[in-house]
Design a protein around this motif. Structure first.
Motif, short mmCIF file in Angstrom:
data_model
loop_
_atom_site.label_atom_id
_atom_site.label_comp_id
_atom_site.label_asym_id
_atom_site.label_seq_id
_atom_site.Cartn_x
_atom_site.Cartn_y
_atom_site.Cartn_z
N ASP A 1 0.82 -1.21 0.00
CA ASP A 1 0.00 0.00 0.00
C ASP A 1 0.86 1.26 0.00
N ALA A 2 0.22 2.40 -0.06
CA ALA A 2 0.91 3.69 -0.17
C ALA A 2 1.75 4.01 1.06
N GLU A 3 1.42 3.41 2.20
CA GLU A 3 2.17 3.66 3.44
C GLU A 3 3.33 2.69 3.64
N GLY A 4 3.56 1.81 2.66
CA GLY A 4 4.67 0.88 2.75
C GLY A 4 4.36 -0.40 3.49
N ARG A 5 3.08 -0.72 3.65
CA ARG A 5 2.68 -1.94 4.33
C ARG A 5 2.29 -3.00 3.30
N TYR A 6 2.81 -4.21 3.52
CA TYR A 6 2.39 -5.33 2.69
C TYR A 6 1.12 -5.93 3.29
N TYR B 1 6.85 -9.21 4.89
CA TYR B 1 8.01 -8.34 4.73
C TYR B 1 9.28 -9.15 4.44
N ALA B 2 9.50 -10.22 5.19
CA ALA B 2 10.71 -11.03 5.01
C ALA B 2 10.76 -11.65 3.62
N THR C 1 11.06 -0.90 5.13
CA THR C 1 11.87 -1.30 6.29
C THR C 1 11.29 -0.73 7.57
N GLN C 2 10.89 0.52 7.53
CA GLN C 2 10.29 1.15 8.72
C GLN C 2 9.05 0.39 9.18
N ARG C 3 8.22 -0.01 8.23
CA ARG C 3 7.00 -0.76 8.59
C ARG C 3 7.36 -2.13 9.14
#
Length: 86
Positions: free
Chosen positions: A50-55, A63-64, A81-83
């Motif tokens: 998504d636009a906020e960097g969340r999968y 993420y991994a 990475t931040q998420r």
């Protein structure tokens, strides 16, 4: 998320097939599978990132796998990475 996992492995398998074709000197196959891999990677991120960097699912697995299989877009790695570390 089974769709995320299946899509991630599809993109990686296409990339790996393109790499095998490169090593074997099969330029046409390399180009074909490389193009399919790029499309699969783009579709993966369009659907699951998504636009906020969340999968999708916001799980460590999502993420991994995305990082491990080289699917995180280069320009969004810091954001993702931040998420991941939250």
């Amino acid at each position: 998320n089974k769709d995320l996992i299946a899509s991630a492995y599809l993109a990686w398998d296409l990339w790996a097939t393109a790499e095998m074709a490169r090593v074997l000197g099969k330029k046409e196959d390399q180009e074909r599978f490389g193009g399919l891999a790029a499309r699969a990677r783009e579709a993966y991120n369009a659907r699951f990132l998504d636009a906020e960097g969340r999968y999708a699912g916001d799980t460590q697995t999502a993420y991994a796998m995305s990082f491990g299989l080289g699917l995180v877009p280069e320009g969004r790695r810091a954001q993702v990475t931040q998420r991941f570390v939250e």
